[in-house]
Design an enzyme around this catalytic site. Sequence first.
Site, PDB file in Angstrom:
ATOM      1  N   LYS A  26       6.429  -9.226   1.541  1.00 38.86           N
ATOM      2  CA  LYS A  26       5.170  -8.596   1.952  1.00 38.86           C
ATOM      3  C   LYS A  26       4.216  -9.631   2.550  1.00 38.86           C
ATOM      4  O   LYS A  26       3.656  -9.420   3.623  1.00 38.86           O
ATOM      5  CB  LYS A  26       4.496  -7.886   0.787  1.00 38.86           C
ATOM      6  CG  LYS A  26       3.188  -7.191   1.196  1.00 38.86           C
ATOM      7  CD  LYS A  26       2.491  -6.557   0.040  1.00 38.86           C
ATOM      8  CE  LYS A  26       1.562  -7.584  -0.578  1.00 38.86           C
ATOM      9  NZ  LYS A  26       0.688  -7.074  -1.606  1.00 38.86           N
ATOM     10  N   HIS A  46       0.369   1.086  -1.529  1.00 40.21           N
ATOM     11  CA  HIS A  46       0.008   2.334  -0.858  1.00 40.21           C
ATOM     12  C   HIS A  46       1.110   2.791   0.093  1.00 40.21           C
ATOM     13  O   HIS A  46       1.506   3.957   0.091  1.00 40.21           O
ATOM     14  CB  HIS A  46      -1.301   2.170  -0.085  1.00 40.21           C
ATOM     15  CG  HIS A  46      -2.448   1.703  -0.915  1.00 40.21           C
ATOM     16  ND1 HIS A  46      -2.975   2.438  -1.952  1.00 40.21           N
ATOM     17  CD2 HIS A  46      -3.166   0.556  -0.875  1.00 40.21           C
ATOM     18  CE1 HIS A  46      -3.959   1.777  -2.514  1.00 40.21           C
ATOM     19  NE2 HIS A  46      -4.101   0.627  -1.877  1.00 40.21           N
ATOM     20  N   ASP A  62      13.581   0.346  -3.566  1.00 40.50           N
ATOM     21  CA  ASP A  62      12.490  -0.443  -4.130  1.00 40.50           C
ATOM     22  C   ASP A  62      11.615  -0.928  -2.974  1.00 40.50           C
ATOM     23  O   ASP A  62      11.839  -0.575  -1.823  1.00 40.50           O
ATOM     24  CB  ASP A  62      13.028  -1.613  -4.972  1.00 40.50           C
ATOM     25  CG  ASP A  62      13.865  -2.599  -4.157  1.00 40.50           C
ATOM     26  OD1 ASP A  62      13.919  -2.491  -2.914  1.00 40.50           O
ATOM     27  OD2 ASP A  62      14.473  -3.485  -4.776  1.00 40.50           O
TER      28      ASP A  62
END
Length: 135
Positions: A26, A46, A62
């Site tokens: 990320k 989100h 996941d």
Amino acid sequence: MGKDGKQVSIEELMKELTSYDGVGPKTASCVLMFCLGRDSFAVDTHIFRLSKLLGWVPSSADRILTQAHLDRMLPAKLKYGLHVLMIQHGRTCKGCKKSGSSTPCILKDFVKETMSSGPALNKSEYRYQFSKTPI
């Protein structure tokens, strides 16, 4: 640009960035997208939740698989804007913030309506269609 003057691939940049302690997919994707202006799609809480709600990823995915899937399936021109919109929605929609909230969520309502009165697809076919087809 690499030392040889050629542009470094996103895969090479991801590998380099994630080699540093504390930098996961990320964070690396955010660096690519926001700092380097490269086409990447970071998945936060989100986006993860909304992607599952919309059926864009397999239910067993996941966060890492979700990011890999969406990064591959989303057209480059949509990645930045869609990322920002999904995070904004997740942060501001009261219907998304708390489970059991009486406040409606337009996306949840859309999915429910589509599942009940939309095309002649059952829920698993609908999810399969969106998780296998580029958006």
